[in-house]
Design a protein around this motif. Structure first.
Motif, PDB file in Angstrom:
ATOM      1  N   ALA A   8       0.846  -1.190   0.000  1.00  7.83           N
ATOM      2  CA  ALA A   8       0.000   0.000   0.000  1.00  7.83           C
ATOM      3  C   ALA A   8       0.881   1.239   0.000  1.00  7.83           C
ATOM      4  O   ALA A   8       1.873   1.301   0.719  1.00  7.83           O
ATOM      5  CB  ALA A   8      -0.903  -0.007   1.222  1.00  7.83           C
ATOM      6  N   VAL A   9       0.521   2.208  -0.815  1.00  6.06           N
ATOM      7  CA  VAL A   9       1.228   3.486  -0.856  1.00  6.06           C
ATOM      8  C   VAL A   9       0.461   4.470   0.025  1.00  6.06           C
ATOM      9  O   VAL A   9      -0.765   4.545  -0.036  1.00  6.06           O
ATOM     10  CB  VAL A   9       1.315   4.035  -2.305  1.00  6.06           C
ATOM     11  N   LEU A  10       1.198   5.213   0.843  1.00  8.56           N
ATOM     12  CA  LEU A  10       0.601   6.231   1.696  1.00  8.56           C
ATOM     13  C   LEU A  10       0.925   7.614   1.137  1.00  8.56           C
ATOM     14  O   LEU A  10       1.890   7.768   0.389  1.00  8.56           O
ATOM     15  CB  LEU A  10       1.167   6.117   3.117  1.00  8.56           C
ATOM     16  N   PRO A  11       0.156   8.628   1.497  1.00  9.90           N
ATOM     17  CA  PRO A  11       0.501   9.977   1.047  1.00  9.90           C
ATOM     18  C   PRO A  11       1.914  10.340   1.509  1.00  9.90           C
ATOM     19  O   PRO A  11       2.288  10.071   2.653  1.00  9.90           O
ATOM     20  CB  PRO A  11      -0.537  10.858   1.750  1.00  9.90           C
ATOM     21  N   GLY A  12       2.686  10.880   0.601  1.00  7.18           N
ATOM     22  CA  GLY A  12       4.062  11.229   0.926  1.00  7.18           C
ATOM     23  C   GLY A  12       4.826  11.675  -0.306  1.00  7.18           C
ATOM     24  O   GLY A  12       4.237  12.043  -1.316  1.00  7.18           O
ATOM     25  N   THR A  13       6.135  11.581  -0.203  1.00 12.24           N
ATOM     26  CA  THR A  13       7.012  12.017  -1.286  1.00 12.24           C
ATOM     27  C   THR A  13       7.583  10.821  -2.029  1.00 12.24           C
ATOM     28  O   THR A  13       8.198   9.951  -1.433  1.00 12.24           O
ATOM     29  CB  THR A  13       8.181  12.859  -0.725  1.00 12.24           C
ATOM     30  N   LEU A  14       7.360  10.781  -3.320  1.00 11.68           N
ATOM     31  CA  LEU A  14       7.945   9.774  -4.195  1.00 11.68           C
ATOM     32  C   LEU A  14       9.197  10.402  -4.791  1.00 11.68           C
ATOM     33  O   LEU A  14       9.172  11.562  -5.214  1.00 11.68           O
ATOM     34  CB  LEU A  14       6.946   9.406  -5.294  1.00 11.68           C
ATOM     35  N   ARG A  15      10.303   9.654  -4.792  1.00  8.95           N
ATOM     36  CA  ARG A  15      11.545  10.114  -5.403  1.00  8.95           C
ATOM     37  C   ARG A  15      11.947   9.081  -6.456  1.00  8.95           C
ATOM     38  O   ARG A  15      11.931   7.886  -6.169  1.00  8.95           O
ATOM     39  CB  ARG A  15      12.644  10.265  -4.353  1.00  8.95           C
ATOM     40  N   TYR A  16      12.300   9.555  -7.644  1.00 12.18           N
ATOM     41  CA  TYR A  16      12.751   8.634  -8.680  1.00 12.18           C
ATOM     42  C   TYR A  16      13.883   9.262  -9.476  1.00 12.18           C
ATOM     43  O   TYR A  16      13.998  10.470  -9.571  1.00 12.18           O
ATOM     44  CB  TYR A  16      11.588   8.220  -9.599  1.00 12.18           C
ATOM     45  N   ARG A  17      14.740   8.383  -9.991  1.00 10.95           N
ATOM     46  CA  ARG A  17      15.882   8.837 -10.783  1.00 10.95           C
ATOM     47  C   ARG A  17      15.911   8.069 -12.086  1.00 10.95           C
ATOM     48  O   ARG A  17      15.909   6.838 -12.094  1.00 10.95           O
ATOM     49  CB  ARG A  17      17.173   8.622 -10.007  1.00 10.95           C
TER      50      ARG A  17
END
Length: 136
Positions: A44-53
């Motif tokens: 499950a994904v919660l509200p927050g910050t996704l970081r991708y490179r």
């Protein structure tokens, strides 16, 4: 540098599809870091910050709402209600939404309305955190 295929999808749009070097996503078990050949999983994904490179660039940020992440055969699928880049976030609007959610929580009409207000407050605060990181 090994890569995996990432599909980041919101309810209303395709946010990113392509090669990815790393991805960090807020889940119910804490932040999950994902690299190439990560073991298969669903969370499950919660509200927050996704970081991708991506292979050709720096780490990019996005504010995500709730949803799920599925990793299978070196492909990552992120399905969330909403996802926004920092430059897409209207800070003034997010502050208004946070204020409205706080007011709704103080009114305590019903448990369901309180929980909806909590979720709205969490989303607004997350958007403001991601927007503040863009300025740094």
């Amino acid at each position: 540098m090994e890569v995996f295929q990432a599909h980041i999808l919101a309810a209303d749009r395709n946010f990113y599809e392509g090669p990815c070097v790393s991805l960090t996503i807020p889940t119910s078990d804490g932040e999950q870091g994902i690299l190439a050949h990560h073991s298969d999983m669903i969370a499950a994904v919660l509200p927050g910050t996704l970081r991708y490179r991506t292979p050709d660039g720096p780490v990019r940020l996005a504010a995500v709402s709730s949803g799920l992440v599925k990793i299978e055969k070196n492909e990552v699928l992120v399905l969330v209600d909403s996802v926004e880049r920092p430059e897409e976030i209207d800070a003034a609007r997010a502050r208004r939404e946070a204020d409205q959610a706080r007011e709704a929580m103080l009114q305590k009409k019903s448990r369901q309305e309180y929980q909806l207000a909590q979720a709205s407050l969490a989303r607004a605060m997350n958007r403001l955190r991601v927007k503040a990181r863009e300025i740094r």
